[in-house]
Design an enzyme around this catalytic site. Structure first.
Site, mmCIF file in Angstrom:
data_model
loop_
_atom_site.group_PDB
_atom_site.id
_atom_site.type_symbol
_atom_site.label_atom_id
_atom_site.label_comp_id
_atom_site.label_asym_id
_atom_site.label_seq_id
_atom_site.Cartn_x
_atom_site.Cartn_y
_atom_site.Cartn_z
ATOM 1 N N ASP A 321 0.864 -1.176 0.000
ATOM 2 C CA ASP A 321 0.000 0.000 0.000
ATOM 3 C C ASP A 321 0.909 1.237 0.000
ATOM 4 O O ASP A 321 2.089 1.154 0.339
ATOM 5 C CB ASP A 321 -0.881 -0.025 1.246
ATOM 6 C CG ASP A 321 -1.759 1.202 1.358
ATOM 7 O OD1 ASP A 321 -2.344 1.610 0.348
ATOM 8 O OD2 ASP A 321 -1.849 1.760 2.460
ATOM 9 N N ASP A 517 -1.501 -0.967 6.082
ATOM 10 C CA ASP A 517 -1.690 -0.484 7.453
ATOM 11 C C ASP A 517 -3.123 -0.100 7.780
ATOM 12 O O ASP A 517 -3.414 0.255 8.908
ATOM 13 C CB ASP A 517 -0.787 0.738 7.714
ATOM 14 C CG ASP A 517 -1.375 2.019 7.150
ATOM 15 O OD1 ASP A 517 -1.978 1.961 6.060
ATOM 16 O OD2 ASP A 517 -1.237 3.069 7.805
ATOM 17 N N ASP A 521 -6.894 -2.423 3.903
ATOM 18 C CA ASP A 521 -5.869 -3.381 3.481
ATOM 19 C C ASP A 521 -6.083 -4.775 4.065
ATOM 20 O O ASP A 521 -5.435 -5.727 3.623
ATOM 21 C CB ASP A 521 -4.479 -2.895 3.904
ATOM 22 C CG ASP A 521 -4.095 -1.590 3.238
ATOM 23 O OD1 ASP A 521 -4.425 -1.428 2.053
ATOM 24 O OD2 ASP A 521 -3.493 -0.732 3.909
#
Length: 782
Positions: A321, A517, A521
């Site tokens: 990410d 995080d 996700d």
């Protein structure tokens, strides 16, 4: 007591399972020691009884483990252990059986300790989900359970509340924190008629919305289901021991059968099975992996299973990410642009003074920057905040507005320049207006983590050949980050479902690690071969769905985890291979009848001790993967890092002077040029010379020689050259009491060039050198 409560009080097999392996170890050790004591006392039959009991105790669970593996289509190393245990009982070699039982129980206990992982029930996702909703019917507000919300109901969402269902805004502009779904830290505005997704946070005033879906069919519930499905569908990890067992087991059976046929007795076959009992696989590999887990935990990396560590060490693809992983996940001020006649610090002081009264994420960043620069803020009064637009307050007798302006409200040249600069930098703009007139612009952007570039290089060198970024952010800032970090592919504007699909596609081609995080996700983390959560500030849901959690907010811990995984797996393979090699030699001796079962069991224990001692090397770091700096060098690195933080903001003076020269080479520009030269001579050059004389020689040894800093030394020489050139221009201008027209082009080239060079040089030193010791994640690259 009711039937249900009684049932709830009865321990289940799943509750007892964590205690089975330790209990088996205790019982087999007691039986082995008891038999040894009895034998020393001359009680042979009692000794045999003890050893037989220990063997029988081990046979039952070992057979259950084999059957469970067969049901899942796996034939593991436990088959040889079961055969050797049963064989020792059949031929009466009870001491050998007891020794094998102790070895088996020890290996299973170690493996269970390494493999026990935290629950993946995604309780954090469920705990965050709202349980109630406020419905408006005519003039009445009623609180109802969430499942009673129907399509077309009017729902009231209060400040700081989670949007309970999907819907469309009815009455006013809503300011929303969508980071839980997109990962992006900046608040967004949704106007009347815009769609709003469940799970986002209302960061502004109350608003009404018309439900377009029930709770069960809304976005947030879909994310929960997606994460659960991803975790359930993910293939189980194939352990190192089972891969070796695929060829070691049939080889052992062939040798044992040949020994039986050649020797005419089952004792030889049992002796072969005893020395073939895969202790290096059942003991050495788990010891190496458990040692790696211990090493990782001391580095701020919590690995939930030995299988996850093994897979991490075997991974070749990394999916990441962006926001909160590669970037800090919170905006920071990158520049303050002032209108003619004003100073950037003056505008920043006004903006921060007003924004003290606002909870907005951009306001917090502006106040943080002003305080970091040591500016003295004033107390605002007559505060008015318009959600989604900005804050107006009286500061020092003037009405000051800080926030957004319509696109046609800025018509001045400097204002259009600020808009263009923000577009080029992918930055957000907070305008500062005094008495209704735009006088400044504060540019903010989510900064790249200082350690991100070096971490990417370390991951490449560790064997990750493909680096991919998935983000819900826009294409432009995503591509900029990918370019800086040298990533192989970037996918922007990704929904949680898109991320899961991308991770699964990568996982079909190679062992894939996913790092994230946020709540958004969590499904992708569960779908990956190995999920890694940035757990220091990230959502609990992502940590629950992950196999590995980085407990400190430092991206370089991911590279540390990769180094530890590779090193542990290397030691595990080395130990297993060496142990099996010695076992194969012992099998040959036993097949010839030269090694009875009891002596074979003792020899196997000697092999165990050897490989376990080797496996314990995994407790130490891989010497080739770590740069060790002494205390004096570490102190210097911290000192120069602090100086960078002080000097970085001052570098803007070079650009400001160049801008003034480009506009009008008047006396004010000459004064700014004098100030710039003083900055260069009194602050920048002493800093660079001290690095050249003190820091670089100290780094030569840990970095492998002077070549590691040679390019930085060449940059120092160029900084000195440009500074001298600017000084020469200043001397010429002062001799004529004005900057001459023929000087302007070269001065602009020197000033803009030196500004860019210094910023790049600072970033290179911070990424290559200062990250060797820095523990302060607040220090970021702008």
């Amino acid at each position: 007591m009711t039937r249900s409560s009684a049932a709830g009080a009865t321990p289940t097999v799943s509750h007892l399972r964590p205690f089975l392996e330790p209990a088996l170890l205790v019982l087999t050790v007691i039986a082995f020691v008891g038999g040894g004591v009895a034998w020393l006392m001359g009680q042979g039959r009692a000794a045999d009884a003890f050893w037989t009991a220990g063997t029988v105790v081990a046979v039952v669970p070992a057979a259950a483990w084999v059957l469970r593996g067969l049901r899942h289509g796996r034939v593991g190393v436990d088959v040889i252990a079961v055969l050797s245990l049963v064989g020792t009982l059949v031929v009466g070699e009870y001491l050998a059986g007891s020794l094998v039982a102790v070895m088996l129980a020890t290996g299973r206990t170690l493996d269970a300790a390494a493999a026990r992982r935290a629950s993946r029930d995604l309780s954090a996702l469920l705990d965050r989900a709202p349980r109630i909703a406020r419905l408006r019917v005519d003039d009445q507000i009623s609180v109802v359970p969430l499942e009673q919300v129907a399509v077309d109901n009017i729902v009231l969402v209060g400040p700081a509340e989670i949007v309970p269902v999907d819907g469309r805004i009815l009455d006013t502009v809503a300011v929303l924190d969508e980071s839980a779904l997109t990962g992006e830290p900046l608040h967004v505005e949704r106007r009347v008629g815009d769609a709003v997704r469940s799970g986002v946070l209302n960061a502004g005033g109350a608003f009404e919305m018309r439900a377009t879906a029930t709770a069960e069919d809304s976005t947030y519930a879909g994310i929960v289901r997606l994460a659960e499905q991803a975790g359930a569908d993910n293939a189980p990890i194939v352990r190192l021991a089972d891969r070796y067992a695929a060829w070691f087991l049939p080889l052992t059976l062939i040798v044992a059968g040949a020994a039986w046929i050649a020797g005419g007795t089952a004792v030889r076959a049992v002796a072969v099975l005893v020395v073939a009992t895969p202790c290096p696989l059942l003991l050495a590999a788990p010891v190496a992996i458990v040692s790696g887990l211990s090493r990782a935990s001391r580095s701020g990396v919590i690995v939930r299973s030995g299988g996850a560590l093994e897979s991490l060490g075997n991974a070749t693809t990394l999916v990441m990410d962006k926001t909160g992983t590669l970037t800090m996940g919170r905006p920071a001020v990158i520049d303050v642009i002032a209108s003619p006649g004003h100073h950037p610090n003056e505008l920043l002081t006004l903006a921060a003074s007003v924004d003290q009264a606002s909870p907005h994420v951009l306001a917090e960043a502006i106040v943080t920057e002003a305080l970091a620069q040591g500016l003295t803020l004033q107390l605002p009064c007559a505060i008015e905040e318009e959600p989604g637009r900005g804050v107006t307050a009286t500061v020092a007798g003037a009405r000051v507005f800080v926030g957004k302006l319509p696109g046609d409200a800025v018509t001045s040249d400097w204002g259009r320049g600020a808009v263009n600069r923000a577009r080029l930098d992918g930055a957000a703009v907070s305008w500062v207006c005094v008495e209704g007139k735009p006088t400044g612009a504060v540019l903010l952007r989510d900064p790249l983590r200082r350690d991100a570039p070096r971490t990417m290089r370390r991951l490449r060198s560790a064997g990750l050949g493909r680096l991919v970024m998935l983000t819900g952010d826009r294409q432009e800032p995503a591509r900029e980050v990918a370019t800086v970090l040298g990533l192989d592919e970037v996918c922007a504007e990704q929904s949680p479902a898109d991320k899961v699909a991308a991770v699964r596609a990568e996982g079909e081609r190679a062992v894939t690690v996913m790092v994230g995080d946020g709540i958004n996700d969590a499904p992708a983390l569960a779908a990956a071969t190995v999920g890694v959560a940035m757990g220091a500030r990230g959502a609990t849901a992502s940590s629950e769905a992950a196999d590995i959690v980085l407990t400190t907010d430092r991206l370089d811990r991911l590279a540390d985890a990769m180094d530890i995984a590779r090193w542990s797996r290397h030691i595990a393979v080395q130990s297993a291979a060496a142990g099996m090699g010695m076992s194969l030699l012992a099998m040959g001796i036993a097949a010839l009848g030269w090694l009875p079962p009891a002596a074979g069991a003792l020899l196997q224990e000697l092999i165990d001790v050897t490989v376990i001692l080797n496996a314990l090397r995994a407790l130490r770091r891989n010497p080739s993967a770590h740069v060790e700096v002494n205390a004096r060098t570490e102190q210097m690195l911290r000192r120069f890092s602090a100086e960078h933080d002080e000097l970085r903001d001052a570098l803007g003076l070079l650009r400001t002077t160049a801008d003034m020269l480009a506009e009008d080479a008047d006396y004010t520009a000459l004064q700014s040029l004098r100030a710039t030269q003083l900055l260069l001579v009194n602050r920048i050059l002493p800093h660079e010379r001290a690095e050249e004389a003190q820091l670089y020689p100290a780094l030569a040894r840990p970095l492998g020689g002077e070549e590691a800093t040679a390019t930085m030394s060449r940059t120092h020489a160029e900084i000195q050259r440009l500074t001298d050139r600017i000084g020469a221009h200043l001397g010429i201008a002062e001799s004529g009491n004005a900057i001459q027209p023929d000087q302007i082009d070269d001065l602009l080239a020197c000033l803009y060039g030196l500004y860019a060079l210094l910023r790049l040089h600072f970033l290179q030193e911070e990424e290559n050198y200062f990250t060797l010791v820095t523990d302060d994640e607040s220090a970021t690259s702008p």
